[in-house]
Design a protein around this motif. Sequence first.
Motif, PDB file in Angstrom:
ATOM      1  N   ASP A 288      61.702  -4.478   1.410  1.00  0.00           N
ATOM      2  CA  ASP A 288      61.977  -4.833   2.887  1.00  0.00           C
ATOM      3  C   ASP A 288      61.321  -6.123   3.296  1.00  0.00           C
ATOM      4  O   ASP A 288      61.998  -6.881   4.183  1.00  0.00           O
ATOM      5  N   ALA A 289      59.849  -6.388   2.938  1.00  0.00           N
ATOM      6  CA  ALA A 289      59.422  -7.765   3.391  1.00  0.00           C
ATOM      7  C   ALA A 289      60.271  -8.908   2.712  1.00  0.00           C
ATOM      8  O   ALA A 289      60.421  -9.949   3.412  1.00  0.00           O
ATOM      9  N   LEU A 290      60.634  -8.883   1.449  1.00  0.00           N
ATOM     10  CA  LEU A 290      61.498 -10.150   0.938  1.00  0.00           C
ATOM     11  C   LEU A 290      62.785 -10.155   1.646  1.00  0.00           C
ATOM     12  O   LEU A 290      63.199 -11.269   1.936  1.00  0.00           O
ATOM     13  N   ILE A 291      63.495  -9.140   1.949  1.00  0.00           N
ATOM     14  CA  ILE A 291      64.599  -9.221   2.681  1.00  0.00           C
ATOM     15  C   ILE A 291      64.437  -9.912   3.955  1.00  0.00           C
ATOM     16  O   ILE A 291      64.986 -10.956   4.538  1.00  0.00           O
ATOM     17  N   ALA A 292      63.097  -9.554   4.456  1.00  0.00           N
ATOM     18  CA  ALA A 292      62.818  -9.990   5.860  1.00  0.00           C
ATOM     19  C   ALA A 292      62.698 -11.771   5.778  1.00  0.00           C
ATOM     20  O   ALA A 292      62.900 -12.400   6.821  1.00  0.00           O
ATOM     21  N   TRP A 306      64.574  -7.407  -8.167  1.00  0.00           N
ATOM     22  CA  TRP A 306      65.381  -8.495  -8.858  1.00  0.00           C
ATOM     23  C   TRP A 306      65.613  -9.613  -7.536  1.00  0.00           C
ATOM     24  O   TRP A 306      66.044  -9.585  -6.518  1.00  0.00           O
ATOM     25  N   LEU A 307      65.141 -10.881  -7.997  1.00  0.00           N
ATOM     26  CA  LEU A 307      65.417 -12.084  -7.371  1.00  0.00           C
ATOM     27  C   LEU A 307      66.566 -12.947  -8.149  1.00  0.00           C
ATOM     28  O   LEU A 307      66.077 -13.351  -9.052  1.00  0.00           O
ATOM     29  N   GLU A 350      53.787 -14.483  -0.525  1.00  0.00           N
ATOM     30  CA  GLU A 350      53.529 -15.833   0.130  1.00  0.00           C
ATOM     31  C   GLU A 350      54.195 -16.873  -0.976  1.00  0.00           C
ATOM     32  O   GLU A 350      54.992 -17.788  -0.426  1.00  0.00           O
ATOM     33  N   VAL A 351      54.321 -16.649  -2.294  1.00  0.00           N
ATOM     34  CA  VAL A 351      55.109 -17.377  -3.036  1.00  0.00           C
ATOM     35  C   VAL A 351      56.703 -17.232  -2.926  1.00  0.00           C
ATOM     36  O   VAL A 351      57.355 -18.260  -2.940  1.00  0.00           O
ATOM     37  N   ALA A 352      56.866 -15.895  -2.882  1.00  0.00           N
ATOM     38  CA  ALA A 352      58.290 -15.707  -2.786  1.00  0.00           C
ATOM     39  C   ALA A 352      59.119 -16.341  -1.508  1.00  0.00           C
ATOM     40  O   ALA A 352      59.897 -16.938  -1.368  1.00  0.00           O
ATOM     41  N   GLY A 353      57.992 -16.357  -0.384  1.00  0.00           N
ATOM     42  CA  GLY A 353      58.739 -16.949   0.920  1.00  0.00           C
ATOM     43  C   GLY A 353      58.934 -18.599   0.830  1.00  0.00           C
ATOM     44  O   GLY A 353      59.696 -18.959   1.656  1.00  0.00           O
ATOM     45  N   ASP A 354      57.813 -19.261  -0.187  1.00  0.00           N
ATOM     46  CA  ASP A 354      58.105 -20.493  -0.346  1.00  0.00           C
ATOM     47  C   ASP A 354      59.314 -20.895  -1.056  1.00  0.00           C
ATOM     48  O   ASP A 354      60.110 -21.767  -0.755  1.00  0.00           O
ATOM     49  N   ILE A 355      59.671 -19.908  -1.808  1.00  0.00           N
ATOM     50  CA  ILE A 355      60.830 -20.261  -3.013  1.00  0.00           C
ATOM     51  C   ILE A 355      61.983 -20.132  -1.918  1.00  0.00           C
ATOM     52  O   ILE A 355      63.003 -20.701  -2.130  1.00  0.00           O
ATOM     53  N   VAL A 356      62.260 -19.115  -1.410  1.00  0.00           N
ATOM     54  CA  VAL A 356      63.387 -18.892  -0.484  1.00  0.00           C
ATOM     55  C   VAL A 356      63.757 -19.849   0.409  1.00  0.00           C
ATOM     56  O   VAL A 356      64.933 -20.195   0.604  1.00  0.00           O
ATOM     57  N   ARG A 357      62.668 -20.096   1.000  1.00  0.00           N
ATOM     58  CA  ARG A 357      63.017 -21.122   2.184  1.00  0.00           C
ATOM     59  C   ARG A 357      63.516 -22.546   1.299  1.00  0.00           C
ATOM     60  O   ARG A 357      64.072 -23.209   2.221  1.00  0.00           O
ATOM     61  N   ASN A 358      63.074 -22.928   0.166  1.00  0.00           N
ATOM     62  CA  ASN A 358      63.573 -23.973  -0.460  1.00  0.00           C
ATOM     63  C   ASN A 358      64.751 -23.886  -1.296  1.00  0.00           C
ATOM     64  O   ASN A 358      65.397 -24.890  -1.760  1.00  0.00           O
ATOM     65  N   LYS A 366      70.052 -15.979  -1.206  1.00  0.00           N
ATOM     66  CA  LYS A 366      69.552 -16.434   0.147  1.00  0.00           C
ATOM     67  C   LYS A 366      70.569 -15.497   1.098  1.00  0.00           C
ATOM     68  O   LYS A 366      71.559 -15.523   0.875  1.00  0.00           O
ATOM     69  N   ARG A 367      69.718 -14.606   1.801  1.00  0.00           N
ATOM     70  CA  ARG A 367      70.800 -13.705   2.748  1.00  0.00           C
ATOM     71  C   ARG A 367      71.244 -14.628   3.664  1.00  0.00           C
ATOM     72  O   ARG A 367      70.793 -15.301   4.299  1.00  0.00           O
TER      73      ARG A 367
END
Length: 369
Positions: A288-292, A306-307, A350-358, A366-367
Amino acid sequence: MNTEDAGGVKLRPEIVAVPAYKQGRAAPADGFKLSSNENPFPPLPGVVEAMTAVLGELNRYPNAGGLDLRERLAERHGVSADQVHLGNGSVSLLAQLISAAAGVGDEVVYSWRSFEAYPGLVTVTGATSVQVPNRADGGHDLDAMASAITDRTRVVIVCTPNNPTGAIVTAAEFEAFMASVPSSLLVLLDEAYYEFVTDDASVDGIPLLKRYPNLVVLRTFSKAYGLAAVRVGYAVGPVAVLNAARSAAIPLSVTDVARAAALASIDAEEELMERVARIAMRRDRLRDALIAQGWNLPQAQGNFVWLATGEHTAAANDAFFDAGLTVRAFAPEGIRVSVGEEESVEKLLEVAGDIVRNLPNGHPAKRLG
């Protein structure tokens, strides 16, 4: 590697061409290992005591037939002890069953990407892999798998929840699939992550054995029961098929230490399943947090997420490692992240958030919106 690399020894070229299975990357000091789908909880004291009790007999060969463990499992699943076969982890049972059914000129059908050991297991037998692409949601395309079956097909492997994408096969999907395939075709239902499933629609293979004499169900004590180091899994299916697997097995491969650990784990199952429930809740919270954050994730029903990082997989893998997290990279498709200790979640996000933003706009991981 070629024949010259082997000092002139002639080796089977198809074996040489298959990459050897590699374990998940070791965690950095003070980091978290999220690369091997291991249970993050340590073994229960009672399980350790049961294992320790047999160490005085290490000079003796093991009771590898494991009748006591097979009887316990048979009672649980409503089958005879002969319908249960033990192995050195469920992957060794896969190897035995594929070897028992398929050889040179035969084909083995499975979804891809799925468990990374499948291609090697098939190649060793001399058979040919027929890989059917996953659906866009990471699940098996069972219609396409059925269409891929030919008169050369000897085995079909169905993995649910699928490793590494986490998607399930539903009961309705699986029964429709079984109705469409020849009754002479061996179907292996790999349920290594069965205990983590919380979706009621998911298939439960063992009750289906009475209806399908060509079905074998595989499970393991490595994941939910936290016995990855001692390697014990089991298959449930028709006696004749399991007897063929026993003939293909390396003798005495299930140790008494593993058998004792499995029996003690069954005795402590209530406590162990409470741990499993906590891991499943942590998985759902993590997803849920990753989707957000903006990730487009498939359903997660194993003990991992899975990413689909695609061409950015290597860079994302390095970013996680630099932050003290080892994950499992399958370049150029994506990254599987095991659900680990609670303390790992904040750093992971924290790391996953940086990755998806980039990731570039429109990237499949990316949703939209």
